[in-house]
Design a protein around this motif. Structure first.
Motif, PDB file in Angstrom:
ATOM      1  N   PHE A 100      45.348  44.088  35.673  1.00 12.74           N
ATOM      2  CA  PHE A 100      44.777  42.878  36.259  1.00 12.74           C
ATOM      3  C   PHE A 100      45.489  42.519  37.558  1.00 12.74           C
ATOM      4  O   PHE A 100      44.861  42.092  38.529  1.00 12.74           O
ATOM      5  N   SER A 104      43.400  42.270  41.018  1.00 10.04           N
ATOM      6  CA  SER A 104      43.368  40.971  41.702  1.00 10.04           C
ATOM      7  C   SER A 104      44.064  41.035  43.057  1.00 10.04           C
ATOM      8  O   SER A 104      43.634  40.384  44.019  1.00 10.04           O
ATOM      9  N   THR A 178      45.848  34.349  38.004  1.00 10.51           N
ATOM     10  CA  THR A 178      44.394  34.181  37.947  1.00 10.51           C
ATOM     11  C   THR A 178      43.935  33.030  38.832  1.00 10.51           C
ATOM     12  O   THR A 178      42.927  33.133  39.544  1.00 10.51           O
TER      13      THR A 178
END
Length: 289
Positions: A100, A104, A178
């Motif tokens: 991730f 990202s 995130t």
């Protein structure tokens, strides 16, 4: 086939979920599987065995780190009861977080319109400096403070594992990543990357939310007072993750500094997101691979 491990005991809102302080006979056992070296060796070996990783459970943890992080730390307590260690023994979460982080960071770099070389440098910087490097420093600071100043009984053999401190950092880092690398992206070049006052407000609000969530998750990981969260945030879902720690409410003090910095930057129209992008570009251009 991957499966979900048994769920930790369900708690009522009025109950206190705590463990007795570890006794020397349990924590200082001679059994090799409980030594730090054995745990580390087992974890590294499992890194190369994807079939032994429970990715479904790791995804479950990532989801609940946003909607109910207490449930994730409740699992750490459950692991201590069943395996006599707080830190993860399954590297699935670390593998998914790394993937991730890679994706990202690439998306963030593309939004910044970085060249291929600068994009590679940016990914390396985020992974090894922002995540691992900063994580090692913060985990070491919390490990030192917890064991030096927050242990209830200094004569006991109870202590906080450094690996657990780093695990708590990873838990806290995922929501921060995130918020800044995914949720902020649609606003980055359209609104935030301008000299407008609203740009500073939106960009700094993203930073306030991300860092606040980071420190809140850190606090949950070291909470040793079952009433501390309730008194501070009026939440009923409080748990004791490390019951042998005391005065953990001091770990909430960074929130005061965060709010003050946020108000000052908004007042002086200082756009933190834009400053960070400029700082990244300067570092990448001045850094030779």
């Amino acid at each position: 086939m991957m499966h979900m491990p048994p769920s930790p005991p369900t708690l009522s809102n009025t109950s206190t979920f705590s463990l007795p302080e570890p006794s020397p006979s349990r924590t200082r056992t001679c059994m090799d599987r409980y030594t730090a070296a054995a745990k580390r060796s087992k974890f590294i070996k499992r890194l190369f065995k994807l079939s032994h990783m429970d990715f479904q459970f790791a995804l479950w943890q990532m989801y609940f780190l946003f909607v109910s992080p207490q449930r994730v730390f409740r699992d750490f307590v459950y692991r201590k009861q069943t395996k006599n260690q707080f830190a993860r023994d399954d590297p699935a979460f670390l593998v998914l977080l790394s993937f991730f982080l890679l994706v990202s960071s690439v998306l963030y770099g593309l939004v910044m319109k970085l060249s291929l070389v600068l994009l590679i440098k940016f990914v390396i910087w985020v992974v090894f400096i922002d995540c691992i490097g900063v994580g090692v420093i913060i985990a070491s600071i919390y490990w030192f403070i917890s064991n030096k100043f927050l242990i209830k009984n200094s004569k006991s053999n109870a202590d906080v594992e450094w690996a657990y401190c780093f695990d708590v950092h990873l838990n806290a880092f995922f929501p921060l990543l995130t918020i800044l690398h995914i949720f902020q992206l649609p606003f980055l070049m359209t609104i935030i990357d301008h000299n407008w006052y609203i740009s500073a407000v939106i960009g700094n609000t993203f930073w306030l939310a991300a860092i606040s969530y980071y420190f809140y998750n850190l606090f949950l990981g070291f909470n040793g007072n079952s009433n501390c969260i309730y008194k501070t945030f009026h939440l009923l879902n409080s748990i004791q993750v490390l019951p042998f720690l005391t005065n953990t409410k001091i770990l909430l003090y960074p929130f005061t500094i965060l709010i003050l910095v946020y108000l000052l930057t908004i007042g002086f129209n200082i756009n933190l997101s834009r400053l960070l992008m400029n700082a990244y570009e300067y570092r990448l251009l001045s850094w030779s691979l």
